[in-house]
Each structure stands twice: as structure tokens, then as C-alpha cells.
Design a protein around this motif. Structure first.
Motif, PDB file in Angstrom:
ATOM      1  N   GLU A 698      -0.975 -19.243 -31.895  1.00 14.23           N
ATOM      2  CA  GLU A 698      -1.446 -20.587 -32.214  1.00 14.23           C
ATOM      3  C   GLU A 698      -0.292 -21.423 -32.738  1.00 14.23           C
ATOM      4  O   GLU A 698       0.616 -20.914 -33.397  1.00 14.23           O
ATOM      5  CB  GLU A 698      -2.566 -20.536 -33.263  1.00 14.23           C
ATOM      6  CG  GLU A 698      -2.150 -19.910 -34.585  1.00 14.23           C
ATOM      7  CD  GLU A 698      -3.268 -19.881 -35.601  1.00 14.23           C
ATOM      8  OE1 GLU A 698      -4.306 -20.487 -35.318  1.00 14.23           O
ATOM      9  OE2 GLU A 698      -3.100 -19.247 -36.660  1.00 14.23           O
ATOM     10  N   PRO A 699      -0.290 -22.720 -32.422  1.00  9.72           N
ATOM     11  CA  PRO A 699       0.756 -23.603 -32.963  1.00  9.72           C
ATOM     12  C   PRO A 699       0.506 -23.896 -34.434  1.00  9.72           C
ATOM     13  O   PRO A 699      -0.636 -23.922 -34.905  1.00  9.72           O
ATOM     14  CB  PRO A 699       0.623 -24.863 -32.114  1.00  9.72           C
ATOM     15  CG  PRO A 699      -0.796 -24.857 -31.645  1.00  9.72           C
ATOM     16  CD  PRO A 699      -1.180 -23.418 -31.488  1.00  9.72           C
ATOM     17  N   LEU A 700       1.598 -24.125 -35.155  1.00  9.13           N
ATOM     18  CA  LEU A 700       1.468 -24.438 -36.577  1.00  9.13           C
ATOM     19  C   LEU A 700       1.066 -25.882 -36.801  1.00  9.13           C
ATOM     20  O   LEU A 700       0.479 -26.209 -37.827  1.00  9.13           O
ATOM     21  CB  LEU A 700       2.798 -24.151 -37.294  1.00  9.13           C
ATOM     22  CG  LEU A 700       3.201 -22.670 -37.374  1.00  9.13           C
ATOM     23  CD1 LEU A 700       4.493 -22.522 -38.147  1.00  9.13           C
ATOM     24  CD2 LEU A 700       2.099 -21.833 -38.023  1.00  9.13           C
ATOM     25  N   ALA A 701       1.361 -26.752 -35.848  1.00  9.40           N
ATOM     26  CA  ALA A 701       0.970 -28.163 -35.968  1.00  9.40           C
ATOM     27  C   ALA A 701      -0.309 -28.403 -35.175  1.00  9.40           C
ATOM     28  O   ALA A 701      -0.771 -27.554 -34.398  1.00  9.40           O
ATOM     29  CB  ALA A 701       2.090 -29.074 -35.462  1.00  9.40           C
ATOM     30  N   ASP A 702      -0.879 -29.586 -35.388  1.00  4.29           N
ATOM     31  CA  ASP A 702      -2.106 -29.933 -34.658  1.00  4.29           C
ATOM     32  C   ASP A 702      -1.855 -30.002 -33.161  1.00  4.29           C
ATOM     33  O   ASP A 702      -2.698 -29.625 -32.360  1.00  4.29           O
ATOM     34  CB  ASP A 702      -2.666 -31.267 -35.169  1.00  4.29           C
ATOM     35  CG  ASP A 702      -3.147 -31.161 -36.598  1.00  4.29           C
ATOM     36  OD1 ASP A 702      -3.454 -30.043 -37.030  1.00  4.29           O
ATOM     37  OD2 ASP A 702      -3.212 -32.205 -37.278  1.00  4.29           O
ATOM     38  N   SER A 703      -0.698 -30.505 -32.770  1.00  3.16           N
ATOM     39  CA  SER A 703      -0.346 -30.587 -31.355  1.00  3.16           C
ATOM     40  C   SER A 703       1.143 -30.352 -31.220  1.00  3.16           C
ATOM     41  O   SER A 703       1.939 -30.735 -32.082  1.00  3.16           O
ATOM     42  CB  SER A 703      -0.727 -31.952 -30.771  1.00  3.16           C
ATOM     43  OG  SER A 703      -0.005 -32.981 -31.416  1.00  3.16           O
ATOM     44  N   LEU A 704       1.519 -29.706 -30.116  1.00  5.84           N
ATOM     45  CA  LEU A 704       2.919 -29.440 -29.833  1.00  5.84           C
ATOM     46  C   LEU A 704       3.513 -30.615 -29.074  1.00  5.84           C
ATOM     47  O   LEU A 704       2.910 -31.106 -28.114  1.00  5.84           O
ATOM     48  CB  LEU A 704       3.050 -28.158 -29.004  1.00  5.84           C
ATOM     49  CG  LEU A 704       2.536 -26.867 -29.669  1.00  5.84           C
ATOM     50  CD1 LEU A 704       2.626 -25.713 -28.696  1.00  5.84           C
ATOM     51  CD2 LEU A 704       3.315 -26.553 -30.936  1.00  5.84           C
TER      52      LEU A 704
END
Length: 1167
Positions: A698-704
Motif C-alpha cells: 500500500e502507498p503511504l500517501a493518499d495517492s501516488l
């Protein structure tokens, strides 16, 4: 006016003096002197003094102290900047002086009105006289379409009269109020179907109006203005306030009102307001604004009920002679029906007369109104008000000896009392309801109500024991149907307080033992022997196996294994001790004039806390709404005696199958009576698990974001698998996504209780196709977490040519689920295949990257000069630094040059902001038909330090076609012959000049191109339209022309237009189309020459611009291409010219149009 000095001294000065004397005689101080100057006459006559000499004389003679009252208008008929400035100065001064004059006169009237109002304390002051004065001001505002200001006048009159009525009630009465204290003899309701009720207005003027007459007229005027302002729902709100206030004002003024007369007036007024609103709104608006009108429906229902009780229409024996006489008197006070509603079938007058005519008619109307009101209240969520209306219905049915119909409304009233927390009314209503249910033979409902009363501490101990014994007696009776069960809610019998798990985390392996101890509080006044207590358990296997991991289970464990349940909604109302304390404050209202005390009272500031709705308690009154669940998984405890108060009960179970076990129902059986808690809330679960290894990315930010390094979190849950030395994750590399290797990357190992057990460095090896990540050694049922940085290459989708007339191109947006509207980032999915050591199958993950920029382009024109504009919009939440912007022609044309107009090499672009780049197109030879461009710009985050890697620039490709200007269109309007200006309603001449700017180009070679001996020509169709409706095009507005394909070829078109408004009007639009022939085999039957205009055609290579007089003569025989298709003749095709090929040089030009001299209404168009 332009006069020489002698003429001025001889005649003009005397005329001006006489004119000003006339103004002084009429006490008029509003005047303006306009001096008109003509430069042409000044040049021809050398003996005329300069303009300043005459202007100075007039100013010295007449404007010595008011120099701004003299304005000079220079050459008003010429089209020059000086003329334009003089006109602007003249109009500005005229507008300013007109506004000053109107403001001054209006202020004088308001001062006189204010003076009259300040005399209201003097003897002999009349409110009716003052009413007429202020209403004149309201009429003025209404005629000026200032409905809001007109409404303010009536609101001030309303407030003034209301204050006098309040003062009268306090003992400070005015003499003129005695006129409004006359006995009420007519109660025909409000009249809202007339803009002005002249009959009532004249009665007010004659001081013969009653209180109801004044209020009716005042509200009718307010209603009319509110409808003009398109605020019909404020009419309903004000009407409800008016009706309630009138009732109180009649009491304060001690006006004699016959019994029932006021009820008739209110009923008729409510229906009149509702019908008036329905007349100006459609059904959809009425349905969506029920909240504004339901109060009137409820008030009308209440008054109709009062009339029914008053006239004996609800009694068992019907109305007697006294009731009939009262009904006749009430109907007589209504008078004759008004003419405007005489032909209306459902007028308020007819409805009231019909309702009072018989018992059946009254019942029909009352039930219809009541049910409609309840439905409206329910639809807008005002359940409390709906229940109050239902209680009135219950009372009506009880008097009609229909308890079966009254029961549901008693339930509704009880529900409302529960929501409000009225203790004694709840108990009293339940006792009535129990008696009603017992007479109706509703055993189950009666037992439920008895259980509620048995647990009600507002009853005496003997009464509680009586109702409890009723339940026990029924449970001990032998049943005819042994399998039949009476299911009742448990809240009134016992309450679940807490629950304790052992082990405390409520998680066990297969075969483990789990103990559950619950605490139940019995609400009964005596000990009750319970045959069995059963907990129904729902077993489920989650599809998402992640929920079965130790990580998830330990995250959701309970504190110390104890779950406390919120207090169940008591079967009796909340005691007053648990409610917040009353916050009472004194309130004083003093007179603003002498500071004397007018009113005093007590207000409660926390009434919103005391009267909060408690909808959950209403479910206790719903019988047979509980169902027993039967399943294979149950927890059982038999033969338990529940003492009044707290009781401990223990259940034991052994885990068998892995999954989630949810405690759903709690049941206690007393004979054939089962008390059931249908849902145990909060949710109580225990888990039995057998875990599989899992990988989660999963990405750490809301969107990559694409183009910059982004962090991604890897989570490996080992489950029953043990990570050995040498185990690794094999990631297949994506083409447009890079996995960045960092030496400081580390992995953390956690236990299943989220306790960190070890920390190790990650070993990452990368090749062209595979990236290998060595995992640290970890035992079973542990979690490994580490982070990696990934980089996706930025790109924008390539676009074609202009998609619309403006040359704008919208990029195609890719979405995973559906197409969304608005400015959203373009997303790209990168799929990565991961081989895990515990599985022979590959795991495919998709990382979605969003391009932070949205790019559009536009082609701009200035004559033959062309510009390309590129707009870069930052759609992300980050700020970037842009650098090294380039725009290149991918076709590598040597004679085309792109000259950048942006001088800054670096430029910041902030979040949600845009940056524009502009290049000028320059060419030495014939321009290419299309331009393939590639835009690139470097970017980097503005808030970060220097990155360890270089970032790829952002690129955007697009195509521009047909960008060279081929035609110049110029339009000009001339006034009629003999006139200096265009006038409204007069025919004016419109001349359209179409100029070819280049010789034959590659883009001209199409079906419309024809070749003659002298030159090439193409067919064009022109069309003159006026979308702003300022001009009326007379005669033919479109036509087909044969245009030589040669530089500076000119075609003139003449037609007649008529201005519809006065002022500076923009010119009509002139559109050009390519006229393409029809390809049908029968196209030769149509004479093409009859479709072509040859008038005013010339190939001007020497700058001559002489119009051809034959254009007006031949126009009558020319067929228009915009006409309807001839029967049997094939129609040609029209192709719109691209926006870049046509330049309108007269765009933005305006023509002065003056109004006709015989116009009585001046209409000016301001653009």
C-alpha cells in the motif's frame, strides 16, 4: 449649440436667462447646459472665437457657482476618440445629476414621512393617515421594480402597529386604536388573489376598518411583493405568524368575537394562502418545500376540529338545535363568496361550508386534512408533530367508539412522550393502552405493555407486582399449542450490563476453551425463575482472510477482556435526575423611550438538551417485532433464578472450526413467554483462526504522484509459515516504473501482538527484469514491514488537432472505475508481479500513479500573427518548480520558427494553480497545413531538498491544423440616408467586407475550389446572426459567394438591419462557411450560378476599395443557402471554417443607436 459671440449676446443669453427664471419660479434647482461644438464649422469660419471663449462666457454668466452644470459635447456625430470621450463625460454627468435629483426628492419625501411618524404621540395623530403616506412610498418602490424596498415599508407599518397593540395590552393605549376595537362581524378570511384590495384600502382610508381588515390588507400587500420576489415560502411562514398574532391581538384589544368566528377566519385564511402558493408554484416545488406549508395545514386542521366540536359534529347524537343555530350564524358571517373564487370548485369558502353541513361531510374533511398533515409531517421528518396530530385523531376515534382505530394513535402519542421524556404521561398512557389492548384481546401486546409497566418505577410497588403477576400467570397456564411461543423484548425484563472473555483477547486456536461471563440486571420487582438463558451465535468464514491474521485480531482485542454495554433505553422514561440541570435566566424588556419595564419572564437556555428526541426508545412499543434465531451454534445455561438487580451468568465453549463467532441474540424463557434481546450491541465476537501467509502493498500517501519518488509500504504476514534465511520476494520490473534502491532501507519484524521483535537491513538486488528483496528471518505468526521508493515516468496522452473552434484539446482521462467530470488527475496503473517463497503462484499488485499536471493548448490570433499557448495546471496538493520549458515542431520544418515569449527559465507552480507558456509562430514561406508540437518542461518538488536522482521532464504532444488566417471579415453599419445616427425602428445599412489575405494554399484545394481562365475561386457562404437580439436582420441574412483565391481579394455584402434598442450596440456576428457541392448524380439539375452572389466582387491589388453599386440590384434574385430544401433538388453541404482561418477585425465594435422621437418608453441596451 454652437453660436458666435454676437448671436450669443443677442439671443442665446436672453433665452438662457428666461429659462433659468422659469426654473427658479418653480423652485427647481436641477438643470444642465450642454454646449455642442463642430470642428468642421470651426475650420471653415475663421471669425468664430475659440470654444473656450463661448464656454467661459456661459460659465461666468450662468454657472459661476456651479461650474459642473456646464458640459461641452465635441463633434457628437463623428467617430473619433475625442467624440467618444465627450459623450462619456456628458452621459456620466447626466446620470450623476439625475441620480442626485431623484435621491434628493425621495429623501425629502422620507423626511416628511418621518416627521409625520414622530408626531404619533400627539393627540389627533392617525395611524390610518400615516399608513397611506408610507404606502405611497411603497408604491413608488414597487413601480421602480424595487420590491425589496417596497416590502420594507409594509414591514415597518406592520411592526409599528404591532408595537401599539402590545403597548395597549400593557395599559398604554392610543386613542386611534379604538377604531380597530369594533366587534368582528365578518370573518371571510384573507384575500390574496388581488394585487390591491381596494375595498379594504378604502375602509382603512375612511378609518372604518376592523383589526382583521387591516391585517388582511397589510398581509395581502406583503404577499404580492414576496411573490414578485419569488419567495412564496416566506409567504407561508409569515401567514402562520400572522394568524397566531391576530388571535392574540384580538385578545389584547378585547375585541368582541362570536364563538367560532375566529376559527372560521383562520381556517379560510390557511387554505387561501395554500391555494395562492399552489397557483404560482409547480407540484415539484410544493413537494420539495412541504416544511414551509405544513404548519398552515396543521393549523387549518386544528381549527376545523374546534369548529366540529363547537357545532356538535363530533358528538354521538349529532348536532342539536343550539348547535345548528350556531352553525347558521357562523356561515352568515362568511358573507357571499368572492367573485374571484366563485368558479373554483375547491375554494376555501366551499370547503368550509360543506364541512359544516353534516356529520359525514365534517368527518370526511377532517380526516382528509388530518391524514394529509400527518403525511406531510412524516415526509419532512417532524415525527413529533405528526404524533400530536395523531393523538387528536385518537381522541376523535374514541369519541366515535372505535378503539381499534384509536390504538395506533395512542401508540404514536406514547412514542412522542417517550421521545420527550415525560414520565407521568408515559405511565398514564401505557395504562390506558394496556386496558385498550386487553379489551381488544391483543394478548401479546398486552403482555408487552404489562412488562413495561412492571418495570416502571413511577408506579407503586403493588401496581408493578400486579402487572408482573399478569405475565407469570399467563406463562404458567397450559397452552393449547405447546410449540407456540410469545416473543417479547428483553429491555423491560432484564438488561445486559457487561461481558467478560477469558482469554481476554477473545482469540483462540482451534480446540481452545473460551469462557464468557455476562452480567444481567433484572427489572422485575420479584424473583423470576428462568428455565433457560440462551445466546445464539452466528458462525462465519470471512472471504477476506486478512481479517483472520494475528495482526488484525490483536488490533481489535478488548480492554482486559471486558465489554461494557451502553445502558439500554429504559422501559420507563429517563428520570429527571439524569437530565442536565435547568439553566433559567430572568428576562426583562424595557421601553427604549423612558426605560420603563414592559415585560418580564424566565427563559431556559438549555432547552435543546432537555427536549432532545430519543427515537430508540420508541421501538419498545412495537409488538411482535422480535424474531427468534435458530442455529447450530448456541451457548446455553439452564434453570437460573433472576433476583431483582445484578445477576452473574457463565457460559463455556470449545473452539472447533476456524472463523468468526458473533453473539447475536440473548434469550430468556419463562414458560411459553420468551424475552429476547434481538441484537447484542456493540458487536461481540470471538475468533478461532488458522492463518495463511499474506503480502500487502500500500502507498503511504493518499495517492501516488508520477514523476517524483514515492514511498510504498510492504507488509508480510507470515502466518503458519516460517521465513528462512535466503527467502526473498521477486518483483518483475515495469517498463515505466522504477524501484529505487537505497542503502539505508530496513525491515522491522513484529509479533502477532504488535510488539517489535527484531530489526534488520534490507538487501535489494536489481537487474533489467527482476528486483530481488531478501527477507529477514522471522518465525510463524509474525509481521514484517519495510518501505521502498518507486518512481513512475510522467507523460501526458498525445492529442490530435483542435477538437473545437477555439483550438482547445482535452486530454483523455483514464479511470479505474468510471469516468468522472471536472478537473481530475490522469491516472496510470503499473502492474507488478511478485513471487513469494511460500506460494507457487505469483501475486500481481497494481500501483496507481496520478500525473500531477493537466495540460491544454490553444491557438491565438491577431490578424495574420499566430500564437500557441500552453496551460499547465497543477492538480496535486504539492508545489513544484518548473524549468527549461520547450516547444518544438516534431516535423523539423526549416521555414517555421517558434519564438518563446516567456523569459523566466524557472517558475514556481503552486497547488491548484496554473502557469501559461506562449510561443509566437513565424514562417518565411508558405505555412504548413498542420503543426505537430511537443511541449516539455522540467519539474521538481519545491519543498524538498536536492534529489539523489535526476527527474525526467514532463512532455505533452499536440497537433494544430489550419492555423493560417485566410480571410478577414469586417462589418460596418451606416445610418439611413439623411440621418446622422441610427435610430430604433429605422432601417440601417450593414456592409460586410470579406478580404482574402493569401494566394492559393494547400488547404484551399478541396471540393469547393474551382478554376477559371483568370484565377482560382472558392465558394463561401456567409451568415449574419445576432444572438444578443439587439438587431433585426431584414430580408436575406445569408448567401453564397464566389471568392477568388488571391491575396487582397475583396467581397462586399450589403443588407438592411433594424436596431431594436437604443444605446451602444455591438455589431451582429458574421459567420463564414465553405460551400461544398452535392455529390448526387442529379446535382447537375440545379443551376449552381443561381446560388452564387457576384455583386461587389473585386480583386484589389492596388488598395482601391470602391463598392459595387450592382450589389443592391441583384440581391432580390439571389437564392439563400439558408432557405429550406427545394423539393427534388439536392442540397449542398456546409463546412465551418476553422477559427484560425477567419479573423473578425470588427469584433468588439459598437454602434450608437438613439431612440425614436415618438417613443413613450425609453429602452436602453447597456453592454
Amino acid at each position: 449649440m454652437e453660436k458666435d459671440t454676437e448671436v450669443y449676446k443677442a439671443t442665446v443669453k436672453d433665452d438662457l436667462t428666461k429659462w433659468q427664471n422659469v426654473l427658479k419660479a418653480h423652485s427647481s434647482v436641477d438643470w444642465l447646459i450642454v454646449i455642442v461644438e463642430n470642428d468642421a464649422k470651426k475650420k471653415n469660419k475663421t471669425n468664430i472665437l475659440p470654444r473656450t471663449s463661448i464656454v467661459d462666457k456661459i460659465r461666468n454668466d450662468f454657472c459661476n457657482k456651479q461650474s459642473d452644470r456646464c458640459v461641452v459635447l465635441s463633434d457628437p456625430l463623428k467617430d473619433s476618440s475625442r467624440t467618444q470621450e465627450s459623450w462619456n463625460a456628458f452621459l456620466t454627468k447626466l446620470r450623476t445629476l439625475l441620480l442626485m435629483s431623484f435621491t434628493k426628492n425621495l429623501g425629502k419625501f422620507e423626511d416628511d414621512m418621518r416627521t409625520l411618524r414622530e408626531k404619533r404621540t400627539e393627540p389627533g395623530w392617525s395611524f390610518c393617515e400615516y399608513f397611506m403616506v408610507q404606502e405611497e412610498l411603497a408604491f413608488v418602490f414597487e413601480m421602480l421594480q424595487q420590491f425589496e424596498d417596497a416590502l420594507v415599508q409594509y414591514d415597518e407599518l406592520d411592526a409599528l402597529f404591532s408595537q401599539y397593540v402590545v403597548n395597549f395590552g400593557a395599559g398604554d393605549g392610543a386613542n386611534w386604536l379604538t377604531f380597530f376595537c369594533q366587534p368582528v362581524k365578518s370573518w371571510n378570511g384573507l384575500i390574496l388573489r388581488k394585487p390591491i384590495d381596494m375595498e379594504k384600502r378604502e375602509s382603512i382610508q375612511r378609518r372604518e376598518a376592523t383589526l382583521l381588515d387591516l391585517r388582511s390588507y397589510l398581509f395581502s400587500r406583503q404577499c404580492t411583493l414576496l411573490l414578485f420576489l419569488q419567495r412564496p415560502w416566506e409567504v407561508a411562514q409569515r401567514a402562520l405568524e400572522l394568524l397566531h398574532n391576530c388571535v392574540q391581538e384580538l385578545k389584547l384589544l378585547e375585541v368582541s368575537v362570536p364563538p367560532g368566528a375566529l376559527d372560521c377566519w383562520v381556517f379560510l385564511s390557511c387554505l387561501e394562502v395554500l391555494q395562492r402558493i399552489e397557483g404560482c408554484c409547480d407540484r415539484a416545488q410544493i413537494d420539495s418545500n412541504i416544511a414551509h406549508t405544513v404548519g398552515l395545514w396543521s393549523y387549518a386542521t386544528e381549527k376545523l376540529k374546534s369548529l366540529g366540536y363547537l357545532c356538535g359534529l363530533v358528538s354521538e347524537k349529532g348536532p342539536n338545535s343550539e348547535d345548528l343555530n350556531r352553525t347558521v350564524d357562523l356561515l352568515a358571517g362568511l358573507g357571499a363568496e368572492r367573485p374571484e373564487t366563485a368558479n373554483t370548485a375547491q375554494s376555501p369558502y366551499k370547503k368550509l361550508k360543506e364541512a359544516l353541513s353534516s356529520v359525514e361531510a365534517f368527518e370526511k374533511h377532517y380526516l382528509d386534512l388530518s391524514h394529509a398533515t400527518i403525511e406531510m409531517y412524516t415526509s419532512i421528518g417532524r415525527i413529533r408533530s405528526a404524533k400530536f396530530v395523531g393523538k387528536d385523531l385518537a381522541e376523535f376515534y374514541m369519541r366515535k367508539k372505535a378503539p381499534q382505530k384509536a390504538e395506533i394513535y395512542l401508540q404514536g402519542a406514547l412514542k412522542n412522550y417517550l421521545a420527550e421524556g415525560w414520565a407521568l404521561p408515559i405511565t398514564h398512557t401505557r395504562k390506558q393502552l394496556a386496558e385498550c389492548q386487553k379489551h381488544l384481546g391483543q394478548i401479546e401486546n398486552y403482555l408487552q405493555t404489562s412488562s413495561l409497566l412492571a418495570s416502571d418505577h413511577h408506579l407503586t410497588e403493588e401496581e408493578r407486582k400486579h402487572f408482573c403477576q399478569e405475565i407469570l400467570d399467563f406463562a404458567s397456564q397450559p397452552s393449547d399449542n405447546p410449540g407456540h411461543k410469545i416473543v417479547l423484548p428483553m429491555q423491560s425484563f432484564a438488561q445486559l450490563r457487561d461481558l467478560h472473555f477469558d482469554p481476554s483477547n477473545a482469540v483462540v486456536h482451534v480446540g481452545g476453551v473460551l469462557c464468557i461471563e455476562i452480567t444481567m440486571c433484572s427489572q422485575m420487582p420479584v424473583p423470576v425463575h428462568v428455565e433457560q438463558i440462551v445466546v445464539n451465535v452466528h458462525f462465519s468464514i470471512e472471504k477476506n482472510s486478512y481479517r483472520k491474521t494475528a495482526e488484525w485480531l490483536t488490533k481489535h482485542k478488548t480492554s482486559n477482556g471486558i465489554i461494557n454495554f451502553p445502558p439500554e433505553t429504559a422501559p420507563f422514561p429517563v428520570s429527571q435526575n439524569s437530565l442536565p440541570a435547568l439553566e433559567l435566566y430572568e428576562m426583562f424588556e424595557r421601553s427604549p423611550s423612558d426605560n420603563s419595564l414592559n415585560t418580564t419572564g424566565i427563559i431556559c437556555r438549555n432547552v435543546h438538551m432537555l427536549l432532545r428526541r430519543q427515537e430508540s426508545s420508541s421501538s419498545l412499543e412495537m409488538p411482535s417485532g422480535v424474531a427468534l434465531e435458530e442455529g447450530a451454534h448456541v451457548l446455553r445455561c439452564s434453570h437460573v433464578t433472576l433476583e431483582p438487580g445484578a445477576n452473574q451468568i457463565t457460559f463455556r465453549t470449545q473452539a472447533k472450526e476456524p472463523g468468526t463467532y458473533t453473539l447475536r441474540q440473548l434469550c430468556a424463557s419463562v414458560g411459553s413467554v420468551w424475552f429476547v434481546l434481538p441484537h447484542i450491541y456493540p458487536i461481540v465476537q470471538y475468533d478461532v483462526y488458522s492463518q495463511e501467509p499474506q503480502l500487502h502493498v500500500e502507498p503511504l500517501a493518499d495517492s501516488l504522484l508520477a514523476g517524483i519518488p514515492q514511498k510504498v509500504k510492504f507488509t508480510v504476514t507470515t502466518g503458519h509459515y516460517t521465513i528462512k534465511n535466503g527467502d526473498s520476494l521477486q518483483l518483475s520490473n515495469a517498463e515505466a516504473m522504477l524501484i529505487l534502491c537505497q542503502a539505508e532501507s530496513r525491515a522491522v519484524v513484529y509479533s502477532n501482538t504488535r510488539e517489535q521483535s527484531s530489526d534488520a537491513a534490507l538487501r535489494i538486488q536489481s537487474s533489467d527484469k527482476v528486483t530481488s528483496i531478501s527477507l529477514p528471518v522471522a518465525p510463524a505468526y509474525h509481521v514484517i514491514e519495510f518501505e521502498l521508493e518507486v518512481l513512475s515516468l510522467p507523460s501526458a496522452p498525445a492529442l490530435g488537432g483542435e477538437s473545437d473552434m477555439l483550438g482547445m484539446a482535452e486530454p483523455h482521462r483514464k479511470h479505474k472505475d468510471k469516468q468522472k467530470t471536472g478537473h481530475c488527475m490522469v491516472t496510470t496503473d503499473h502492474k507488478v508481479s511478485i513471487d513469494c517463497p511460500w506460494s507457487i503462484y505469483s501475486t500481481v499488485i497494481a500501483l496507481t500513479f496520478s500525473v500531477p499536471f493537466r495540460t491544454t493548448h490553444a491557438l491565438l490570433s491577431s490578424g495574420t500573427r499566430k500564437y500557441v499557448q500552453v496551460c499547465v495546471q497543477n492538480l496535486s496538493e504539492l508545489d513544484f518548480q518548473l524549468s527549461d520549458s520547450y516547444l518544438v515542431d516534431t516535423s523539423d520544418s526549416t521555414d517555421l520558427q517558434l519564438v518563446p515569449l516567456n523569459t523566466q527559465s524557472q517558475q514556481p507552480i503552486y497547488s491548484k494553480q496554473s502557469v501559461f507558456f506562449v510561443w509566437e509562430l513565424k514562417w518565411t514561406e508558405e505555412p504548413p497545413p498542420s503543426l505537430h508540437c511537443q511541449f516539455s518542461v522540467g519539474f521538481s518538488p519545491a519543498s524538498e531538498e536536492q534529489l539523489s536522482i535526476s527527474l525526467k521532464p514532463y512532455t505533452y504532444e499536440f497537433k494544430v491544423e489550419n492555423f493560417f488566417t485566410l480571410y478577414n471579415v469586417k462589418a460596418e453599419i451606416f445610418p439611413p440616408s439623411g440621418m446622422e445616427y441610427c435610430r430604433t425602428g429605422s432601417l440601417c445599412s450593414l456592409e460586410v467586407l470579406i478580404t482574402r489575405l493569401s494566394d492559393l494554399l494547400e488547404v484551399d484545394k478541396d471540393e469547393a475550389l474551382t478554376e477559371s481562365d483568370e484565377h482560382f475561386s472558392t465558394k463561401l457562404m456567409y451568415e449574419v446572426v445576432d444572438n444578443s437580439s439587439n438587431w433585426a436582420v431584414c430580408g436575406k441574412s445569408c448567401g453564397v459567394i464566389s471568392m477568388p483565391v488571391a491575396a487582397r481579394a475583396i467581397h462586399r455584402v450589403h443588407m438592411e438591419v433594424m436596431p431594436l434598442f437604443a444605446g451602444y450596440l455591438p455589431l451582429p456576428d458574421v459567420r463564414l462557411f465553405k460551400y461544398l457541392p452535392h455529390h448526387s448524380a442529379h446535382s447537375s439539375q440545379l443551376d449552381a450560378d443561381s446560388w452564387i452572389e457576384n455583386d461587389s466582387l473585386s480583386v484589389d491589388k492596388h488598395g482601391d476599395d470602391q463598392p459595387d453599386s450592382s450589389s443592391l440590384k441583384s440581391r432580390g434574385s439571389v437564392h439563400s443557402a439558408c432557405s429550406s430544401e427545394h423539393k427534388g433538388l439536392p442540397m449542398p453541404r456546409l463546412q465551418a471554417l476553422p477559427a484560425g482561418q477567419v479573423f473578425n477585425s470588427s469584433s468588439g465594435t459598437q454602434v450608437l443607436v438613439i431612440p425614436s422621437q415618438d417613443d413613450h418608453v425609453l429602452e436602453v441596451s447597456v453592454t
